[in-house]
Design an enzyme around this catalytic site. Structure first.
Site, short mmCIF file in Angstrom:
data_model
loop_
_atom_site.label_atom_id
_atom_site.label_comp_id
_atom_site.label_asym_id
_atom_site.label_seq_id
_atom_site.Cartn_x
_atom_site.Cartn_y
_atom_site.Cartn_z
N ASN A 117 0.67 91.39 1.84
CA ASN A 117 -0.15 90.62 1.38
C ASN A 117 -1.26 91.16 0.46
OD1 ASN A 117 -2.98 88.72 2.51
ND2 ASN A 117 -1.88 88.19 1.13
N LYS A 205 10.36 89.62 4.59
CA LYS A 205 10.18 90.15 3.27
C LYS A 205 10.10 91.85 3.55
CE LYS A 205 8.28 91.34 -0.54
NZ LYS A 205 7.74 92.65 -0.31
#
Length: 269
Positions: A117, A205
């Site tokens: 993020n 991820k």
DNA sequence: CTCCAGGTTCTCG
DNA sequence: CGAGAACCTGGA
């Protein structure tokens, strides 16, 4: 490709320097004033530039960087295999000379935990501060070893700008021994991914990125916000569904396809 | 001011 | 098991 004690020589077609360095798989590359790039990996470095029709990799560690740049793999055959997928038409226009690296495992794991993020510019800044403050005390120092990082506190990570990822690193760095990293490499992809996901700060991820960019498990298909947007279909409404669908569709070449799409998407906007 | 970036964790139904 | 909120930070 040709290796001598001064470095490595290969054709432009085999290695597109900017494409390979700027597509987000590594964070320690530095564009120089003369147009060349310096790359740091672990405690090693090299300098890349073009000379005529050739890409030149100047380094004291030619064997290491020949492996690092995966120079023994024939990418034209892979691109040819992927070209049968119509949806990859645009992405393959930026595939020429884009190589997937075989990076240091510890450095890759730490770097991609930081990447969560986050954006590439800021990740680079954090990694550079980590190296300069804890890997040698100067700009462009070596990446700190696990042993060096064992002394870091969550507050140290905060001071580097890691934010909420600080606790992830504090908990996970001690686990990343050579034995652990070796064991991951001996597993099949699915098992390795499952194992990596047990680490704090590592989800699907980041696990796929570690497996693709450090272990070169090319059946990995990391799904970030860019890939998720690129593959947006009604049925594939979660990142993990996108991951499953396309990793099966592209098989052993999924990682290459993913990287070409990522590069194309980021340049398209 | 809000939104976003190579997402993961935690909580709650 | 799935959905939603919270999360550092800096640039647009």
């Amino acid at each position: 490709m040709e290796i001598n004690e001064r470095g490595i020589l290969c054709s432009r077609g085999e290695l597109d320097i900017a494409r390979t360095l700027c597509c987000g798989q590594l964070f320690r590359y530095f564009p120089e004033a003369d147009g060349s790039y310096t790359v740091m990996s672990g405690n090693k470095s090299c300098k890349l530039r073009y000379e005529g029709d050739f890409a030149v990799i100047e380094t004291d560690s030619p064997e290491y960087f020949a492996e690092y740049f995966d120079l023994s793999t024939d990418y034209s055959a892979i691109v040819k295999e992927l070209s049968r997928f119509d949806e990859l038409h645009n992405a393959l226009t930026v595939s020429g000379g884009l190589r997937i690296l075989r990076q240091d495992r510890f450095e890759t794991a730490v770097s991609f935990i930081i990447s969560a993020n986050n954006n590439i510019k800021r990740i680079q800044g954090i990694v550079e501060r980590l190296c300069s403050r804890f890997g040698g005390g100067a700009a462009r120092s070596a990446f700190p070893t696990r042993e060096q990082m064992l002394t870091l506190t969550p507050q140290d990570y905060r001071a580097l700008g890691c934010g909420f990822r600080s606790e992830y690193l504090y908990k996970t760095v001690p686990v990343l021994t050579n034995e652990y990293l070796d064991s991951i490499g001996n597993m099949a992809h699915d098992e390795a991914k499952k194992e990596l996901c047990k680490l704090c700060g590592v989800g699907p991820k980041v696990a796929e990125c570690i497996l693709l960019f450090a272990y070169k498990m090319t059946d990995s298909y990391p799904v970030d916000t860019w890939i998720f947007k690129a593959n947006a279909i009604a049925e594939l409404d979660t990142p993990e569904k996108v991951n499953k669908y396309y990793s099966e569709r592209y098989g052993k070449n999924a990682g290459y396809a993913q990287q070409y799409i990522f590069e194309y998407m980021r340049n398209a906007t």
